[in-house]
Structure formats: C-alpha cells, structure tokens
Motif scaffolding. Structure first.
Motif, PDB file in Angstrom:
ATOM      1  N   VAL A 152       3.387   0.204   1.792  1.00 33.97           N
ATOM      2  CA  VAL A 152       3.832   1.312   0.940  1.00 33.97           C
ATOM      3  C   VAL A 152       3.237   2.615   1.459  1.00 33.97           C
ATOM      4  CG1 VAL A 152       3.769   2.336  -1.374  1.00 33.97           C
ATOM      5  CG2 VAL A 152       4.086  -0.121  -1.123  1.00 33.97           C
ATOM      6  N   LEU A 153       4.044   3.662   1.440  1.00 30.83           N
ATOM      7  CA  LEU A 153       3.596   5.029   1.704  1.00 30.83           C
ATOM      8  C   LEU A 153       4.031   5.868   0.521  1.00 30.83           C
ATOM      9  CD1 LEU A 153       2.465   7.285   3.582  1.00 30.83           C
ATOM     10  CD2 LEU A 153       4.785   7.479   4.521  1.00 30.83           C
ATOM     11  N   GLY A 154       3.085   6.657  -0.067  1.00 32.55           N
ATOM     12  CA  GLY A 154       3.472   7.375  -1.275  1.00 32.55           C
ATOM     13  C   GLY A 154       2.598   8.571  -1.594  1.00 32.55           C
ATOM     14  N   TYR A 155       2.904   9.163  -2.759  1.00 39.32           N
ATOM     15  CA  TYR A 155       2.227  10.372  -3.249  1.00 39.32           C
ATOM     16  C   TYR A 155       1.917  10.191  -4.730  1.00 39.32           C
ATOM     17  CZ  TYR A 155       1.808  15.013  -5.312  1.00 39.32           C
ATOM     18  OH  TYR A 155       1.379  16.099  -6.047  1.00 39.32           O
ATOM     19  N   ALA A 156       0.801  10.783  -5.178  1.00 35.97           N
ATOM     20  CA  ALA A 156       0.429  10.737  -6.593  1.00 35.97           C
ATOM     21  C   ALA A 156      -0.162  12.075  -7.010  1.00 35.97           C
ATOM     22  CB  ALA A 156      -0.578   9.616  -6.851  1.00 35.97           C
ATOM     23  N   HIS A 157       0.016  12.388  -8.299  1.00 37.52           N
ATOM     24  CA  HIS A 157      -0.628  13.572  -8.884  1.00 37.52           C
ATOM     25  C   HIS A 157      -1.348  13.135 -10.152  1.00 37.52           C
ATOM     26  CE1 HIS A 157      -1.187  17.936  -9.439  1.00 37.52           C
ATOM     27  NE2 HIS A 157      -1.216  17.615 -10.723  1.00 37.52           N
ATOM     28  N   GLN A 158      -2.590  13.613 -10.284  1.00 34.44           N
ATOM     29  CA  GLN A 158      -3.394  13.266 -11.456  1.00 34.44           C
ATOM     30  C   GLN A 158      -3.909  14.520 -12.142  1.00 34.44           C
ATOM     31  OE1 GLN A 158      -6.139   9.857 -11.298  1.00 34.44           O
ATOM     32  NE2 GLN A 158      -7.759  11.208 -12.039  1.00 34.44           N
ATOM     33  N   TRP A 159      -3.871  14.496 -13.488  1.00 35.08           N
ATOM     34  CA  TRP A 159      -4.443  15.549 -14.320  1.00 35.08           C
ATOM     35  C   TRP A 159      -5.680  14.961 -14.996  1.00 35.08           C
ATOM     36  CZ3 TRP A 159       0.623  14.282 -13.824  1.00 35.08           C
ATOM     37  CH2 TRP A 159       1.515  15.282 -13.416  1.00 35.08           C
ATOM     38  N   ARG A 162      -2.631  13.415  -4.112  1.00 36.55           N
ATOM     39  CA  ARG A 162      -2.993  12.307  -3.235  1.00 36.55           C
ATOM     40  C   ARG A 162      -1.811  11.908  -2.358  1.00 36.55           C
ATOM     41  NH1 ARG A 162      -5.290   7.814  -7.460  1.00 36.55           N
ATOM     42  NH2 ARG A 162      -6.714   9.163  -8.629  1.00 36.55           N
ATOM     43  N   VAL A 163      -2.133  11.512  -1.148  1.00 38.44           N
ATOM     44  CA  VAL A 163      -1.219  10.763  -0.291  1.00 38.44           C
ATOM     45  C   VAL A 163      -1.884   9.409  -0.060  1.00 38.44           C
ATOM     46  CG1 VAL A 163      -0.089  10.658   1.954  1.00 38.44           C
ATOM     47  CG2 VAL A 163      -0.358  12.865   0.784  1.00 38.44           C
ATOM     48  N   TYR A 164      -1.107   8.339  -0.124  1.00 40.60           N
ATOM     49  CA  TYR A 164      -1.731   7.027   0.018  1.00 40.60           C
ATOM     50  C   TYR A 164      -0.878   6.091   0.867  1.00 40.60           C
ATOM     51  CZ  TYR A 164       1.457   5.004  -3.476  1.00 40.60           C
ATOM     52  OH  TYR A 164       2.570   4.554  -4.142  1.00 40.60           O
ATOM     53  N   GLN A 165      -1.573   5.119   1.465  1.00 39.73           N
ATOM     54  CA  GLN A 165      -0.950   4.051   2.235  1.00 39.73           C
ATOM     55  C   GLN A 165      -1.567   2.735   1.762  1.00 39.73           C
ATOM     56  OE1 GLN A 165      -3.264   6.193   4.166  1.00 39.73           O
ATOM     57  NE2 GLN A 165      -1.785   7.834   3.781  1.00 39.73           N
ATOM     58  N   GLN A 166      -0.752   1.693   1.707  1.00 39.90           N
ATOM     59  CA  GLN A 166      -1.312   0.417   1.263  1.00 39.90           C
ATOM     60  C   GLN A 166      -0.585  -0.763   1.893  1.00 39.90           C
ATOM     61  OE1 GLN A 166      -0.771   0.574  -3.041  1.00 39.90           O
ATOM     62  NE2 GLN A 166       0.927  -0.854  -2.937  1.00 39.90           N
ATOM     63  N   VAL A 185      14.449  -7.955 -10.121  1.00 42.35           N
ATOM     64  CA  VAL A 185      14.196  -9.286 -10.680  1.00 42.35           C
ATOM     65  C   VAL A 185      13.453 -10.164  -9.676  1.00 42.35           C
ATOM     66  CG1 VAL A 185      15.201 -11.111 -12.126  1.00 42.35           C
ATOM     67  CG2 VAL A 185      16.428  -8.993 -11.803  1.00 42.35           C
ATOM     68  N   GLN A 186      12.411  -9.580  -9.047  1.00 43.35           N
ATOM     69  CA  GLN A 186      11.559 -10.355  -8.166  1.00 43.35           C
ATOM     70  C   GLN A 186      10.438 -10.956  -8.993  1.00 43.35           C
ATOM     71  OE1 GLN A 186      10.379  -7.538  -5.240  1.00 43.35           O
ATOM     72  NE2 GLN A 186      12.429  -7.264  -4.422  1.00 43.35           N
ATOM     73  N   SER A 187       9.524 -11.609  -8.318  1.00 36.15           N
ATOM     74  CA  SER A 187       8.445 -12.284  -9.033  1.00 36.15           C
ATOM     75  C   SER A 187       7.471 -11.281  -9.601  1.00 36.15           C
ATOM     76  CB  SER A 187       7.700 -13.230  -8.076  1.00 36.15           C
ATOM     77  OG  SER A 187       7.005 -12.475  -7.113  1.00 36.15           O
ATOM     78  N   GLN A 188       6.684 -11.707 -10.570  1.00 31.92           N
ATOM     79  CA  GLN A 188       5.677 -10.861 -11.182  1.00 31.92           C
ATOM     80  C   GLN A 188       4.673 -10.368 -10.160  1.00 31.92           C
ATOM     81  OE1 GLN A 188       5.570 -13.411 -15.290  1.00 31.92           O
ATOM     82  NE2 GLN A 188       3.704 -12.715 -14.458  1.00 31.92           N
ATOM     83  N   VAL A 189       4.407 -11.168  -9.144  1.00 32.61           N
ATOM     84  CA  VAL A 189       3.396 -10.803  -8.167  1.00 32.61           C
ATOM     85  C   VAL A 189       3.767  -9.504  -7.478  1.00 32.61           C
ATOM     86  CG1 VAL A 189       2.307 -11.484  -6.010  1.00 32.61           C
ATOM     87  CG2 VAL A 189       2.699 -13.181  -7.796  1.00 32.61           C
ATOM     88  N   VAL A 190       5.056  -9.332  -7.144  1.00 32.61           N
ATOM     89  CA  VAL A 190       5.506  -8.112  -6.492  1.00 32.61           C
ATOM     90  C   VAL A 190       5.260  -6.915  -7.383  1.00 32.61           C
ATOM     91  CG1 VAL A 190       7.511  -6.915  -5.551  1.00 32.61           C
ATOM     92  CG2 VAL A 190       7.226  -9.357  -5.149  1.00 32.61           C
ATOM     93  N   GLN A 191       5.372  -7.078  -8.685  1.00 30.65           N
ATOM     94  CA  GLN A 191       5.209  -5.971  -9.600  1.00 30.65           C
ATOM     95  C   GLN A 191       3.800  -5.407  -9.592  1.00 30.65           C
ATOM     96  OE1 GLN A 191       6.418  -7.393 -13.406  1.00 30.65           O
ATOM     97  NE2 GLN A 191       8.422  -8.034 -12.704  1.00 30.65           N
ATOM     98  N   GLU A 192       2.820  -6.159  -9.129  1.00 32.72           N
ATOM     99  CA  GLU A 192       1.449  -5.696  -9.154  1.00 32.72           C
ATOM    100  C   GLU A 192       1.059  -4.998  -7.852  1.00 32.72           C
ATOM    101  OE1 GLU A 192      -2.917  -7.379 -10.543  1.00 32.72           O
ATOM    102  OE2 GLU A 192      -1.234  -8.746 -10.319  1.00 32.72           O
ATOM    103  N   HIS A 193       1.971  -4.867  -6.924  1.00 35.89           N
ATOM    104  CA  HIS A 193       1.640  -4.319  -5.616  1.00 35.89           C
ATOM    105  C   HIS A 193       1.098  -2.912  -5.709  1.00 35.89           C
ATOM    106  CE1 HIS A 193       4.151  -7.211  -2.910  1.00 35.89           C
ATOM    107  NE2 HIS A 193       3.265  -7.820  -3.661  1.00 35.89           N
ATOM    108  N   HIS A 194       1.615  -2.110  -6.616  1.00 37.93           N
ATOM    109  CA  HIS A 194       1.181  -0.722  -6.680  1.00 37.93           C
ATOM    110  C   HIS A 194       0.251  -0.485  -7.836  1.00 37.93           C
ATOM    111  CE1 HIS A 194       4.549  -1.056  -9.417  1.00 37.93           C
ATOM    112  NE2 HIS A 194       4.127   0.029 -10.016  1.00 37.93           N
ATOM    113  N   ASN A 195      -0.105  -1.517  -8.564  1.00 36.09           N
ATOM    114  CA  ASN A 195      -0.934  -1.357  -9.731  1.00 36.09           C
ATOM    115  C   ASN A 195      -2.395  -1.205  -9.360  1.00 36.09           C
ATOM    116  OD1 ASN A 195      -2.680  -3.314 -11.719  1.00 36.09           O
ATOM    117  ND2 ASN A 195      -1.448  -1.833 -12.780  1.00 36.09           N
ATOM    118  N   GLY A 196      -3.220  -0.796 -10.327  1.00 36.12           N
ATOM    119  CA  GLY A 196      -4.613  -0.670 -10.071  1.00 36.12           C
ATOM    120  C   GLY A 196      -5.216   0.572 -10.605  1.00 36.12           C
TER     121      GLY A 196
END
Length: 254
Positions: free
Chosen positions: A83-90, A106-110, A241-252
């Motif tokens: 994953v390559l992405g961007y985030a903004h936090q307040w 933030r810019v992030y890679q995972q 409609v993939q598995s639950q495991v995929v849903q946690e990839h970006h979590n944390g």
C-alpha cells in the motif's frame, strides 16, 4: 516465527536509545477509540483503502485526535499486499487550557503478509510513515513543522473459538512504533499498543472488533509517558467481499 523474532531483535534495542536522565513520569488515562475501515477491490491485483478515526480522552469527555487516511493497494498474491497512501490528522492539545489544534500530514508505505497455522490466522504488517507535524507553542501556531520517520510493526492473531462461523473470534495483537529524525533526541521509542478483544461479522461485507487496548506512549521529553487504557470499537467494510483478514491491512490507528 523465526522471522518475527528476527524483526523483534532489530527493533527492540532502539527503545533503549537516548533516554532522558530525568525521573520517569507516567500519566494514566482512559480513552475511547472508534473507526470505520474500508477496503475496495478494483481488479484482481489493484484496489484502494480508506479509514476515518476518532479517539477521545477521559473516555468520551475530551478530544484526542481525528484522522482521515487513504491509499492505493496492490496484491502480489493471496497472502501479500502493498500500500502507498496519505493521511491527515488533527490532534487536540494535551494541556486543558490550550485550544489550538495541531495538523499533521503523512505519507506512508506498508507491506502486509497473512498466513495460517491450522485455523489460526496470523497477520503481520510493516508500515513506514513520513510525518510532518505542526508545532504549537503557548497555544499559538509557530509556522514550523517537525519531521519524523516512523516505523511500525504489527502482529495480529485471530483465533476461532467456536465452530460456528457466525460466532465471534478472539483477536490478540501487538504493535511496536519507533521513530527517527533530527528532533528525536529522547524518544526513539514512540509507543506500544496491545489489543485483546473479539471479531464479529455483521454481514458478509461488514464486521467489527471490540475490546481493550493499552497504548503506552513516550513523549518528546523522553521522561514523560502516557498509559492509555482504551476501549476500542473498530468497524470494517469490505467492498469486494474478501476475507476479514484483508480488512485489517490498513488498520492500526493513528
């Protein structure tokens, strides 16, 4: 397991670097943390993720932070994704008499790898974040930014407790966060997050996890720490409609 131990041996000594000689001060708080985490598949390999998060301190009484994050994902195979992405936090001020919110870009890679040991699912995530945090002094924006590079390693284990798939599973996870930069003098160790709770399906596309998380975070002073006892309630929506495991990839979290 050997790979996990190798990574731990690399990261753990970093938490001992640059300790401030002042006496350690720990502030214990209660928090509530919720989020909506989404995963959408575009092709067999490409997709995107997005999440919106809110964390509050003194359980629900005070703001802690709000975060929006998105990213483009690429699955190399069924067990590995990038994953390559961007985030903004307040981020709300930690001093109750202050009112100025700090912005963070933030810019992030995972990279995320999943595997099975019998019926147990093991998820490992390595994330690298480049963070530009707005500096606040005396409740006023200074116009300056603090840059840090933060590395995060998450190990999450999902254990089916019941034979029926409609019943909840047990989730145990730990995430270690360390950071680097010119202004990181006393707190190469940023924080550690331990979670224990349940994972439950609501529909084939929607699920949630609910449980207790301890967030132990070191501040920039090096001798001040927050020990946050957190009630975590995360929702996951999977458009493909993939598995639950995929849903946690970006979590944390933040």
């Amino acid at each position: 397991m050997a790979k996990n131990l190798f990574l731990f041996l690399i990261l753990f000594p970093l938490v001992l670097l640059g300790q401030n000689p002042k006496a350690k001060e720990v502030t214990t708080q209660t928090q509530f943390w919720t989020s909506l985490n989404t995963t959408f598949k575009v092709t067999d390999h490409w997709g995107f993720i997005a999440d919106a998060q809110m964390r509050r301190t003194n359980f629900l009484a005070d703001d802690s932070f709000y975060l929006l994050r998105g990213g483009v994902s690429y699955k190399t195979n069924a067990n590995l994704s990038l994953v390559l992405g961007y985030a903004h936090q307040w981020t709300a001020p930690s001093k109750p008499e202050w009112h100025t919110v700090s912005n963070e870009n933030r810019v992030y890679q995972q990279v995320v790898h999943t595997s099975k040991i019998g019926d147990v699912t093991v998820l490992q995530r390595l994330r690298n974040e480049q963070r530009w945090q707005e500096k606040i002094a005396n409740d006023v924006r200074t116009g300056d930014l603090r840059f840090t590079d933060r590395v995060r390693y998450l190990l999450s284990i999902t254990i089916p407790v019941f034979q029926k798939k409609t019943m909840p599973s047990l989730v145990v996870s730990d995430e270690l966060l360390v950071q680097f930069g010119n202004e990181v003098l006393y707190n190469t160790f940023d924080q550690n997050r331990i979670f224990i709770g349940i994972r439950q399906n609501i529909t084939p596309k929607l699920s949630f996890d609910f449980g207790y998380m301890n967030v132990y975070q070191q501040k920039y002073s090096g001798y001040q720490y927050d020990n946050n006892n957190t009630l975590r309630f995360f929702f996951y929506y999977n458009g493909s409609v993939q598995s639950q495991v995929v849903q946690e990839h970006h979590n944390g979290g933040d």
